[in-house]
Every structure is written in C-alpha cells, then in structure tokens.
Design an enzyme around this catalytic site. Structure first.
Site, PDB file in Angstrom:
ATOM      1  N   ASP A 168       0.902  -1.150   0.000  1.00 32.84           N
ATOM      2  CA  ASP A 168       0.000   0.000   0.000  1.00 32.84           C
ATOM      3  C   ASP A 168       0.940   1.198   0.000  1.00 32.84           C
ATOM      4  OD1 ASP A 168      -1.475   2.283   0.890  1.00 32.84           O
ATOM      5  OD2 ASP A 168      -3.093   0.905   1.394  1.00 32.84           O
ATOM      6  N   HIS A 169       1.083   1.844  -1.147  1.00 28.58           N
ATOM      7  CA  HIS A 169       2.185   2.799  -1.259  1.00 28.58           C
ATOM      8  C   HIS A 169       2.014   3.999  -0.323  1.00 28.58           C
ATOM      9  CE1 HIS A 169      -0.466   4.886  -4.125  1.00 28.58           C
ATOM     10  NE2 HIS A 169       0.302   5.934  -4.004  1.00 28.58           N
ATOM     11  N   HIS A 231      -5.729   2.778   1.188  1.00 26.35           N
ATOM     12  CA  HIS A 231      -4.851   3.898   1.578  1.00 26.35           C
ATOM     13  C   HIS A 231      -5.385   4.661   2.798  1.00 26.35           C
ATOM     14  CE1 HIS A 231      -2.954   2.977  -2.094  1.00 26.35           C
ATOM     15  NE2 HIS A 231      -3.663   3.728  -2.906  1.00 26.35           N
TER      16      HIS A 231
HETATM   17  C1  BG6 Z   1      -3.784   4.505  -6.452  1.00 25.49           C
HETATM   18  C2  BG6 Z   1      -5.170   4.615  -6.992  1.00 25.49           C
HETATM   19  O1  BG6 Z   1      -3.678   3.430  -5.583  1.00 25.49           O
HETATM   20  O2  BG6 Z   1      -3.447   5.705  -5.790  1.00 25.49           O
HETATM   21  C3  BG6 Z   1      -5.304   5.791  -7.920  1.00 25.49           C
HETATM   22  O3  BG6 Z   1      -5.518   3.426  -7.686  1.00 25.49           O
HETATM   23  C4  BG6 Z   1      -4.811   7.057  -7.247  1.00 25.49           C
HETATM   24  O4  BG6 Z   1      -6.638   5.950  -8.367  1.00 25.49           O
HETATM   25  C5  BG6 Z   1      -3.451   6.841  -6.620  1.00 25.49           C
HETATM   26  O5  BG6 Z   1      -4.749   8.073  -8.220  1.00 25.49           O
HETATM   27  C6  BG6 Z   1      -3.060   8.027  -5.771  1.00 25.49           C
HETATM   28  O6  BG6 Z   1      -1.720   7.902  -5.371  1.00 25.49           O
HETATM   29  P1  BG6 Z   1      -0.852   9.170  -5.031  1.00 25.49           P
HETATM   30  O7  BG6 Z   1       0.421   8.620  -4.512  1.00 25.49           O
HETATM   31  O8  BG6 Z   1      -0.690   9.938  -6.312  1.00 25.49           O
HETATM   32  O9  BG6 Z   1      -1.637   9.943  -4.018  1.00 25.49           O
END
Ligand code: BG6
Length: 480
Positions: A168-169, A231
């Site tokens: 989960d980044h 997230h």
């Molecule tokens: C992803 C989603 O996991 O996270 C996307 O599938 C979203 O829809 C993205 O745009 C957002 O990531 P970040 O790091 O740009 O906030």
C-alpha cells in the site's frame, strides 16, 4: 547502505505503474548507490519486445531524471515476453532465473488480480517460489472480502505469509512514517492523543486527475475500493493505533489490526447518514475544460462513485465518540492529501470578546503535494495594542528544513521487500478486516439503488459532503 544483490521481476512490466513509478523508483535507489550492479530487473508482459526495446521505452521515461547513471542502470534491466496462461517462454524464463536459492528473488505482480493465480502456479511449477523468494501484490487485493480471501488463498498455496508483501504505497510516504516519529518520538502528543483531548480527525485525499485511461479498472472499483478500503484506512490505522512495543513488523501490524477491527460498522441502517457518494460531471481541472465521468466511460449508466466522504468511528476506549471524517475524490480543485487532528477547545475562555475568537488547536500533516507538518497555536497578535489573539502555525516544511526532495514511496517500499522487512506492508488479516468494514457500505449503496450525487469537476464534491461535517458543527480544514 546498499542492499543485497537481488533479482526483481515485474509482471505487468509495460504497464503504467511499472514505467511511471516502479522503475523510476529503482533507478533513484540505484543512482544513490543502494542497488548492487549485479542485481537484475526484469520486465514481463505479453507485448513482443526484446531487452533493447524495453530499455528504449524506459530510457525515454528516465531521461528526465538523467544524472548520467541511466545507461548504467539500464544494464541491469531486461525483458521477457510471457503470457501467464500460455507455456511459451516460461522454460527460458526459469533458466534465466537460475536455481540459486540464496539469491533474493522478488516477483512483483503489477497485473490484474485474475492473473495472480496463474502467475503463482507457474512460479511454483519452476520452484521459483523457494528459498529467498518474495511476492509483492499490488492493490486492489480483491473486490470484496470473498474475492480477497480467494486471492490470498491462491497466492498462499505458493508463497507463505512471510514471503508475501501486500503493498500500500501510502505507507511508504514520508509523512506517514513521520506519524510514527511524531507520535512515538515526542512526549508531547501521546498524552493528548485520545477522545478526551481530540475533537475529531479529518483525512482528505484529493486529486485533480480524472480516471482517464484507467476507466476500465476504475468503473469496477470506485473510490471506496480504490482509495478508502486501503490507503485511507491505513492512514487511520497509523493515526489511531496504540503504541506498538517496537517497530517489529508484527508489533505494528497487530496494533493496526485492532484499529480496523474496532471500526464501527456502517450498514444499511446508517449509511445514508454516514456516507456520501459523488460522481464528477464536466467542469474544469487545472484551468482546462474536462469531460464528465460518464462521457469518459462512454456509458451513461454507471453508478460508480468517483468521490466518497465517510464519517467513521473507532469504537474503543481511546477513540469513543471521536469522528474520523474521511474524504477522497477525483477531479477536485487541487491535489492535496492531508490529515488534520483537531483538538478540543479550551474549557474556559479568559479573553474578552475584543480579543477575537479562540480557535481550536490543529495538527495538520500534509502528505502531498509537498510534505509538511503544521501545528496551529493561539498567540497574542504582536504590538502594543490590546490583547488580540491570532491563530498561527508552527510550520515545518520538509523541503525547506532539509533541502532535499523526498523519495517516492515506492523507493522505500521496494527496498524493504528486498530487505525482507514487512512492517510497512499489509498483513492478510488487515486486508480482511478492512473489507469487513467496506463490504456492508458497498452493499448498502447497492441496495439503496440510488445513483451517486453529481458534482462539477473542479469543486469539492457534492454539497452533501459539506453537510456531512457541518451537521456536526464542524468544517473541512481549508487553511493549511
Ligand atoms: C492509487 C489509486 O492506488 O493511488 C489511484 O488506484 C490514485 O486511483 C493513486 O490516483 C493516488 O496515489 P498518489 O500517490 O498519487 O496519491
């Protein structure tokens, strides 16, 4: 510190995530001297490319970063054209991987989840799941609890839990890790970190982007599955968990799991009061006119939400009665991700009305676009006039304080996989608990038969999302 030599194989190697995030992240770690030259990075996809063709694609992406190490990095990179459902090429791939069980092998499944089981089957057949092998699963892990369990069971037949890294980044973002430092490295916050002193918490993850090319995936997911189930709930866990005894992977994950299990159920009976769904219509994004969701989808019937706001609650001693207002959406006015912790008002004001209103203390942790922590305090307006109060932030901008660009979340997380450290990855039971909370919300929406509320692109979602918090006499944080 360089990591041990490794092989990293990216299934879905020509995809957006691989080219835009994973490979640039690896490049940055390489350029910083953390990746040994005898490591290998292999992209896999069905497209009939060769090593050179793949490197050319990547060169075009990495050129922007060019600090002279791009060509050296590209020497580590190769490509194999493989179809998870066909035999062709797998013998060669297995030969390329070799049989050295002591070598770290990471298989990153950046594909549609319906290919996970086929890929794992093949890896199992060639015994590539043995020794120091690890598998990385990209979200979404399933569509609901049942499908998540199926995926976890399927993958679990070949990789045990200690080899499985569910990414989960958001957990790799600096500010999220900073939450750990802030909460548990300071004596100041923890005594106040509870229902007695905290009025409410807000989490906003706003994007200006629409769904664009990803409509095929997104229309089956929607904002609750795409952003909240993973997230945003992970952010809530880091905010709300009890102090773990250490940073050992299971010490942290046990505490996060308790938060997820304490989320108060939202069901048919209360979903209409506690949730708001929206879908963007035509409008503007960053000064440009943009089409509505249904036009992008070329389907005028979709009930998929591109915005969601939820009033969540954690039913335990620490948080009873403290609302966690969560919202996320596409095509909102700005790209900003922020956590706001609003403290209770002082119990009694000693100031005259002429001093101005007393505002509540707020701690605002900004994840994006720039990392920043602000603690809003009340002070006296400087000068000889009467005592007038002002609300000002103690501000720490990371870029200003440390003068460095913060690494991308994937840089940290990919090397954590190589190191075999799963602290910042979701354990199976966490994913399940998150679905247990999300499933009844999805069911309530489906049963209601109502369409999501329309909102104009470039606005903060449907007005009902504002009403959701204003009903409680509170407002979304706007002045960070
Ligand atoms: C992803 C989603 O996991 O996270 C996307 O599938 C979203 O829809 C993205 O745009 C957002 O990531 P970040 O790091 O740009 O906030």
């Amino acid at each position: 510190q360089p990591v041990e030599t490794f092989d990293l194989v990216i299934f879905g190697g020509t995809g957006d995530l691989a080219l835009r995030k994973l490979l640039p992240a690896l490049y940055h770690r390489y350029a910083d001297g953390q990746i040994p030259d005898d490591s290998r990075i292999i992209g896999i996809a069905r497209e009939g490319l060769d090593d050179e063709g793949y490197r050319d694609n990547l060169r075009a992406v990495l050129k922007k970063n060019g600090n002279g190490k791009v060509e050296d990095f590209l020497k580590l990179v190769g490509y194999r054209s493989l179809d998870a459902r066909k035999d062709d090429g797998w013998d060669d791939f297995a030969t390329l991987m070799g049989k050295d069980a002591e070598r770290i092998r990471v298989f990153y499944l950046s594909t549609s989840p319906d290919l996970f089981v086929d890929i794992c089957n093949r890896l199992g057949k060639y015994e590539l799941n043995k020794g120091k092998s690890r598998v990385v699963l990209e979200k979404p892990i399933g569509h609901d609890l049942k499908s998540a369990n199926q995926i976890n069971d399927d993958v679990g037949r070949f990789f045990d839990e200690s080899q499985t890294f569910r990414i989960d980044h958001y957990l790799g973002k600096e500010t999220v890790q900073n939450l750990l430092a802030l909460r548990f490295g300071n004596a100041l916050f923890e005594p106040l970190w509870n229902a007695e002193h905290i009025d409410h918490v807000q989490v906003t993850v706003a994007e200006t982007l629409g769904v664009g090319q990803r409509a095929g995936y997104y229309d089956h997911a929607g904002a609750l599955r795409d952003m909240v189930q993973n997230h945003i709930l992970q952010l809530v866990c880091m905010l709300a968990m009890e102090p773990p005894s250490s940073l050992a992977p299971d010490a942290v994950r046990d505490e996060k799991l308790k938060v997820l299990r304490s989320l108060k159920p939202i069901t048919e009976a209360n979903a209409a009061q506690l949730t708001v769904r929206g879908q963007y219509r035509a409008g503007s994004a960053e000064g440009q006119a943009v089409p509505g969701y249904l036009d992008e989808l070329k389907d005028h019937k979709s009930n998929t939400e591109t915005f969601v706001a939820v009033k969540a609650e954690i039913a335990n001693w620490r948080w009873a009665g403290v609302p966690f207002y969560l919202r996320t959406g596409k095509r909102l006015p700005e790209r900003v991700s922020e956590i706001t912790v609003v403290f209770k008002a002082v119990p009694h004001s000693i100031f005259d009305a002429s001093a101005g209103p007393l505002a509540q203390n707020r701690l605002v942790l900004r994840l994006q676009p720039d990392e920043d922590i602000k603690l809003w305090l009340t002070i006296k307006h400087p000068g000889p006039g009467g005592l007038r109060l002002r609300h000002v932030p103690l501000d720490m901008s990371f870029a200003e304080a440390f003068g460095v660009q913060q690494p991308d979340a994937y840089e940290r997380l990919l090397l954590d996989v190589v190191r075999g450290n799963p602290t910042l990855f979701m354990r199976r039971d966490e994913v399940e608990a998150a679905w247990r909370w999300a499933d009844p919300i999805l069911a309530a929406w489906a049963d209601s038969g109502e369409a999501p509320r329309p909102y104009t692109s470039g606005t903060w979602g449907p007005s009902a999302a504002v009403a959701l918090i204003e009903r409680d006499g509170r407002t979304w944080n706007e002045d960070s």
